[in-house]
Design a protein around this motif. Structure first.
Motif, mmCIF file in Angstrom:
data_model
loop_
_atom_site.group_PDB
_atom_site.id
_atom_site.type_symbol
_atom_site.label_atom_id
_atom_site.label_comp_id
_atom_site.label_asym_id
_atom_site.label_seq_id
_atom_site.Cartn_x
_atom_site.Cartn_y
_atom_site.Cartn_z
ATOM 1 N N LEU A 164 0.589 -1.221 0.063
ATOM 2 C CA LEU A 164 -0.047 -0.160 0.140
ATOM 3 C C LEU A 164 0.872 1.311 0.009
ATOM 4 C CD1 LEU A 164 -2.952 1.643 0.096
ATOM 5 C CD2 LEU A 164 -2.557 1.124 2.594
ATOM 6 N N ALA A 165 1.974 1.368 0.794
ATOM 7 C CA ALA A 165 2.843 2.522 0.648
ATOM 8 C C ALA A 165 3.475 2.711 -0.814
ATOM 9 C CB ALA A 165 4.103 2.017 1.644
ATOM 10 N N MET A 166 3.221 1.912 -1.703
ATOM 11 C CA MET A 166 3.813 2.126 -3.008
ATOM 12 C C MET A 166 2.685 2.314 -3.779
ATOM 13 S SD MET A 166 6.924 2.842 -4.264
ATOM 14 C CE MET A 166 6.952 3.800 -5.631
ATOM 15 N N ASN A 167 1.617 1.713 -3.590
ATOM 16 C CA ASN A 167 0.420 1.533 -4.353
ATOM 17 C C ASN A 167 -0.542 2.941 -4.223
ATOM 18 O OD1 ASN A 167 0.829 -0.823 -5.710
ATOM 19 N ND2 ASN A 167 -0.894 -2.002 -4.442
ATOM 20 N N ILE A 168 -0.106 3.391 -3.218
ATOM 21 C CA ILE A 168 -1.129 4.888 -2.861
ATOM 22 C C ILE A 168 -0.890 5.755 -4.147
ATOM 23 C CG2 ILE A 168 0.982 5.979 -1.493
ATOM 24 C CD1 ILE A 168 -2.851 5.972 -0.977
ATOM 25 N N VAL A 169 0.388 5.915 -4.419
ATOM 26 C CA VAL A 169 0.350 7.101 -5.636
ATOM 27 C C VAL A 169 -0.258 6.510 -6.920
ATOM 28 C CG1 VAL A 169 2.226 7.927 -7.266
ATOM 29 C CG2 VAL A 169 2.575 7.507 -4.837
ATOM 30 N N ALA A 170 -0.473 5.254 -7.139
ATOM 31 C CA ALA A 170 -1.286 4.881 -8.109
ATOM 32 C C ALA A 170 -2.706 4.954 -7.857
ATOM 33 C CB ALA A 170 -1.080 3.389 -8.511
ATOM 34 N N PHE A 171 -3.218 4.833 -6.550
ATOM 35 C CA PHE A 171 -4.537 5.164 -6.470
ATOM 36 C C PHE A 171 -4.923 6.634 -6.566
ATOM 37 C CE2 PHE A 171 -4.366 1.304 -3.371
ATOM 38 C CZ PHE A 171 -5.370 0.370 -4.108
ATOM 39 N N LEU A 191 -9.878 -10.728 -11.537
ATOM 40 C CA LEU A 191 -10.772 -10.027 -12.675
ATOM 41 C C LEU A 191 -11.728 -9.192 -12.170
ATOM 42 C CD1 LEU A 191 -11.117 -12.740 -15.162
ATOM 43 C CD2 LEU A 191 -9.671 -10.825 -15.413
ATOM 44 N N LEU A 192 -12.409 -9.649 -11.183
ATOM 45 C CA LEU A 192 -13.369 -8.688 -10.423
ATOM 46 C C LEU A 192 -12.753 -7.425 -9.841
ATOM 47 C CD1 LEU A 192 -15.677 -11.552 -8.786
ATOM 48 C CD2 LEU A 192 -16.474 -10.247 -10.706
ATOM 49 N N HIS A 193 -11.934 -7.514 -9.225
ATOM 50 C CA HIS A 193 -10.919 -6.635 -8.498
ATOM 51 C C HIS A 193 -10.648 -5.549 -9.960
ATOM 52 C CE1 HIS A 193 -6.783 -5.268 -6.435
ATOM 53 N NE2 HIS A 193 -8.287 -4.542 -6.064
ATOM 54 N N PHE A 194 -10.005 -6.118 -10.937
ATOM 55 C CA PHE A 194 -9.587 -5.320 -11.846
ATOM 56 C C PHE A 194 -10.611 -4.423 -12.504
ATOM 57 C CE2 PHE A 194 -8.881 -4.213 -16.301
ATOM 58 C CZ PHE A 194 -7.705 -3.651 -16.239
ATOM 59 N N PHE A 195 -11.718 -5.092 -12.853
ATOM 60 C CA PHE A 195 -13.067 -4.157 -13.487
ATOM 61 C C PHE A 195 -13.827 -3.666 -12.394
ATOM 62 C CE2 PHE A 195 -11.764 -7.717 -16.791
ATOM 63 C CZ PHE A 195 -11.514 -6.643 -17.841
ATOM 64 N N TRP A 247 -7.588 -0.657 -11.105
ATOM 65 C CA TRP A 247 -6.796 -1.303 -12.192
ATOM 66 C C TRP A 247 -5.486 -2.059 -12.051
ATOM 67 C CZ3 TRP A 247 -1.759 0.427 -12.848
ATOM 68 C CH2 TRP A 247 -1.549 1.884 -11.978
ATOM 69 N N GLY A 248 -5.122 -1.717 -10.729
ATOM 70 C CA GLY A 248 -3.550 -2.120 -10.414
ATOM 71 C C GLY A 248 -3.622 -3.692 -9.832
ATOM 72 N N TYR A 291 -5.842 -6.568 1.410
ATOM 73 C CA TYR A 291 -5.378 -6.191 -0.117
ATOM 74 C C TYR A 291 -6.721 -5.627 -0.742
ATOM 75 C CZ TYR A 291 -3.969 -6.105 -4.779
ATOM 76 O OH TYR A 291 -3.846 -6.062 -6.329
ATOM 77 N N ILE A 292 -7.707 -6.335 -0.793
ATOM 78 C CA ILE A 292 -8.956 -5.810 -1.454
ATOM 79 C C ILE A 292 -9.525 -4.659 -0.601
ATOM 80 C CG2 ILE A 292 -11.102 -6.557 -2.359
ATOM 81 C CD1 ILE A 292 -8.925 -7.748 -4.097
ATOM 82 N N GLY A 293 -9.240 -4.612 0.839
ATOM 83 C CA GLY A 293 -10.082 -3.726 1.350
ATOM 84 C C GLY A 293 -9.617 -2.350 1.291
ATOM 85 N N THR A 294 -8.007 -2.377 1.016
ATOM 86 C CA THR A 294 -7.241 -1.087 0.912
ATOM 87 C C THR A 294 -8.018 -0.541 -0.634
ATOM 88 O OG1 THR A 294 -5.421 -2.198 -0.049
ATOM 89 C CG2 THR A 294 -5.622 -1.677 2.417
ATOM 90 N N SER A 295 -7.870 -1.429 -1.537
ATOM 91 C CA SER A 295 -8.489 -0.793 -2.915
ATOM 92 C C SER A 295 -9.857 -0.337 -2.815
ATOM 93 C CB SER A 295 -8.622 -2.035 -3.819
ATOM 94 O OG SER A 295 -7.104 -2.707 -4.133
ATOM 95 N N VAL A 296 -10.628 -0.990 -1.984
ATOM 96 C CA VAL A 296 -12.000 -0.307 -1.976
ATOM 97 C C VAL A 296 -11.997 1.032 -1.190
ATOM 98 C CG1 VAL A 296 -14.382 -0.798 -0.780
ATOM 99 C CG2 VAL A 296 -13.292 -2.582 -2.015
#
Length: 432
Positions: free
Chosen positions: A42-49, A126-130, A134-135, A359-364
């Motif tokens: 998450l510390a790296m993905n935060i920029v992509a979010f 696939l559900l997570h992506f669509f 997108w990451g 992991y999924i929770g942070t995306s949401v």
């Protein structure tokens, strides 16, 4: 350097069959490492979010070019970028191998169970992506895990050898693409460069996402409605999950094979000698950090030239990522062996046991915060301030995971994945 030699009792805990999930043995080091990895990702993905995709690797492509922005990028590049993904890949391979060994030692064929797990993981991906972000890495992990299973019968030494061979092959393959990019740039910068050579370079820059038109489009999509974001994925990014498999097989598959070896010889489950971990921590983490710092210095010295940044990200930093990933594993295992009873260690281990849900929770949560259908902060928060969101998310992970596991055997998504893969509902609530 060699990884830890196999121990006679290396798999005694993993192989013990038990009637209830609560009775099954767990490797504390594996849970702790997984917790650190899901927090670090998450510390790296935060920029992509929170920003256009190209900002993930290049702070000069979007946002202010001030010292705070560059410092935040440098911190992430040195300690998180690629290393946490690599650690997660090691752990994926190790966990996969432990399940295979458990079933094999009970006289069961693990093939059907493994591919059922990978099938449902691909569906989740696939559900997570669509539907969410997108990451996604789950779909690609399912593909890599399906290939990695073909190597499960090999010894730990052979798995390491194949992992290193494939990693070296990937490095050389990507080097060819990097060389072509650098040559295209070189020709365009020569005095008297032809219109075709200049056009080829401009197309290269546009294709890598640096063009202002691409950035403006990204901002418009992600500041818009949920329907607009979904439509963009279904029309412009429909085949991105499949294309992503190529990159994952080049880098992630070797990490998985090495992780499988580490599960066999007891390295990643904390059963090697302390001096082994210290040696890998010093030479792996320390050596990798020096190489990563050199890559960062080149980026800064060239003022984050687009082609240079791309070449370093996808190619030149690969050796450093491998060294630091293994070094991280060694450092964290040394920590958990000494402080396994510490409160923070137990909470991180609990977060690792429910890493899929985290992991999924942070995306949401993060897409709801930054995307247009939520609070609409996309592209409006500077890079240093993004770490405030990371700290808040870490706090949530650490606060909910341990209390949840006091009442339930698995995290919500872990339970769903397990039930789907086994074809029947698994016991969830703990019995007093």
């Amino acid at each position: 350097m060699k990884l830890a030699a196999p121990s006679d009792n290396a798999h005694s805990g993993a192989a013990a069959a038990a009637p209830a999930p609560a009775a099954q043995s767990r490797f504390v080091s594996l849970d702790f490492l997984r917790g650190c990895a899901v927090m670090g990702i998450l510390a790296m993905n935060i920029v992509a979010f929170a920003m256009p995709e190209i900002a993930y690797i290049n702070p000069a492509a979007y946002g202010a070019g001030d010292g705070g922005n560059i410092t935040a990028w440098l911190f992430g590049f040195l300690f998180f970028d690629g290393k946490m993904r690599g650690l997660f890949s090691l752990l994926f391979g190790a966990s996969m191998m432990i399940v295979i060994m458990q079933m094999t030692e009970r006289g069961e064929d693990p093939t059907k169970r493994h591919y059922a797990r990978m099938f449902w993981l691909a569906i989740f991906g696939l559900l997570h992506f669509f539907l969410i972000w997108w990451g996604d890495i789950l779909f690609s992990y399912a593909a890599a895990g399906s290939v990695a299973y073909l190597f499960h019968h090999l010894s730990s030494r052979s798995l390491i050898k194949w992992g290193l061979i494939l990693y070296a092959a990937a490095f050389l393959t990507i080097s060819l693409a990097s060389g072509a990019m650098l040559y295209t740039q070189y020709r365009a910068y020569q005095p008297g460069a032809s219109a075709t050579e200049i056009r080829d370079y401009r197309v290269l820059i546009e294709d890598t996402g640096y063009g202002q038109a691409a950035i403006d489009r990204d901002l418009a999509v992600h500041r818009g409605s949920y329907a607009g974001i979904l439509d963009d994925k279904l029309t412009e990014k429909l085949f991105d999950p499949l294309l992503g498999i190529i990159g994952v097989l080049l880098e992630t598959l070797p990490f998985m094979l090495i992780g499988m070896a580490m599960a066999q010889n007891g390295f990643i489950t904390g059963q090697a000698k302390p001096q082994t971990y210290r040696r890998f921590a010093i030479w792996g983490f320390g050596g990798g950090l020096i190489l990563t710092a050199l890559c960062a210095a080149v980026n800064i010295r060239t003022a984050f030239d687009p082609v240079t940044v791309m070449v370093i990200e996808m190619n030149a930093a690969m050796p450093a990522r491998l060294l630091m990933t293994v070094g991280y594993a060694a450092l964290l295992i040394l920590f958990i062996r000494r402080f396994s009873l510490a409160c923070i260690s137990q909470h991180i281990s609990a977060a690792g046991r429910v890493a899929f849900t985290n992991y999924i929770g942070t995306s949401v949560c993060m897409t709801a915060i930054f995307y247009g259908y939520g609070f609409g902060l996309y592209g409006q928060v500077s890079r240093p301030w993004l770490y405030g969101f990371v700290l808040c998310a870490w706090a949530v992970m650490l606060l909910w995971s341990k209390p949840w596991l006091a009442h339930f055997h698995y995290g919500p998504l872990e339970w769903l994945w397990r039930s789907l893969a086994r074809g029947r509902l698994q016991p969830l609530r703990r019995v007093a």
